[in-house]
Design an enzyme around this catalytic site. Structure first.
Site: not given
Length: 211
Positions: A31, A53, A61
């Site tokens: 990522y 988000e 995350w």
């Protein structure tokens, strides 16, 4: 050591320097190397990023990344025109989907925000045209941005302004810290450490951006 032994000795490839937060997980490294900070202009991808988000709020995350494909399947690929038509049956379906974050407030916020995104598209022509007005001013930042400095980057004047404007437009789960994480992810600011091997590639992508 003989010449044959020397020839058989493998050449070690140095590990590239990366931002502090992506160590220890291959999914994080992929990522980081291929997505984070690169400029995003596609409206569906922008909507996906701002929604994820919001789901990440209060969580790590990596949890979101591991569930991202499930989120995409559950929310019609984050096509906001489709998500805006979700009703009570869809909310019930999503609350029963163990593959995503089953938080009623965040699920309902995503559906609400899809409708707000359609309004934004009608007003500005695209989500891209709206969000890229909030590009961060980094002119006062130090030339060298090490881990200690990057750790301090959790909000900005632009993230407060974006959060305030979105809330005024009826968006939910768009606080200034969440919006700064969104800005970092979709390239409104390049917050890779200056010694990170991706930093210059992101800078080049931003320089070549046509809006």
């Amino acid at each position: 050591m003989s010449e044959n032994d020397q020839a058989a000795t493998p050449t070690l490839t140095p590990t590239p320097t990366r931002c502090f937060w992506c160590d220890g997980s291959e999914i994080y490294r992929n990522y980081h190397d291929k997505e984070w900070g690169y400029p995003v202009t596609d409206d569906v991808r922008l909507f996906e990023k701002i929604c994820l988000e919001g789901f990440q709020s209060g969580l790590s995350w990596i949890t979101i990344l591991r569930k991202r494909e499930n989120f995409r399947a559950a929310f019609a690929g984050f096509d906001f025109h489709k998500v805006a038509r979700f009703g009570d049956d869809d909310v019930a379906r999503l609350l029963g989907d163990a593959g995503i974050i089953r938080h009623r407030g965040k699920i309902e916020a995503t559906i609400n925000n899809a409708a707000r995104a359609i309004e934004m598209e009608a007003e500005f022509g695209s989500l891209k045209a709206y969000f890229w007005r909030f590009e961060n001013d980094v002119s006062a930042r130090p030339h060298l941005r090490d881990e200690a400095y990057v750790r301090t980057l959790v909000t900005s004047p632009e993230s407060f302004a974006l959060s305030k404007d979105l809330k005024k437009r009826g968006w939910k789960f768009v606080g200034p810290t969440t919006m700064y994480a969104f800005m970092q992810a979709m390239g409104l600011v390049n917050d890779h450490q200056s010694d990170c091997h991706v930093y210059e590639a992101v800078q080049a992508a931003r320089a070549g951006l046509t809006l």
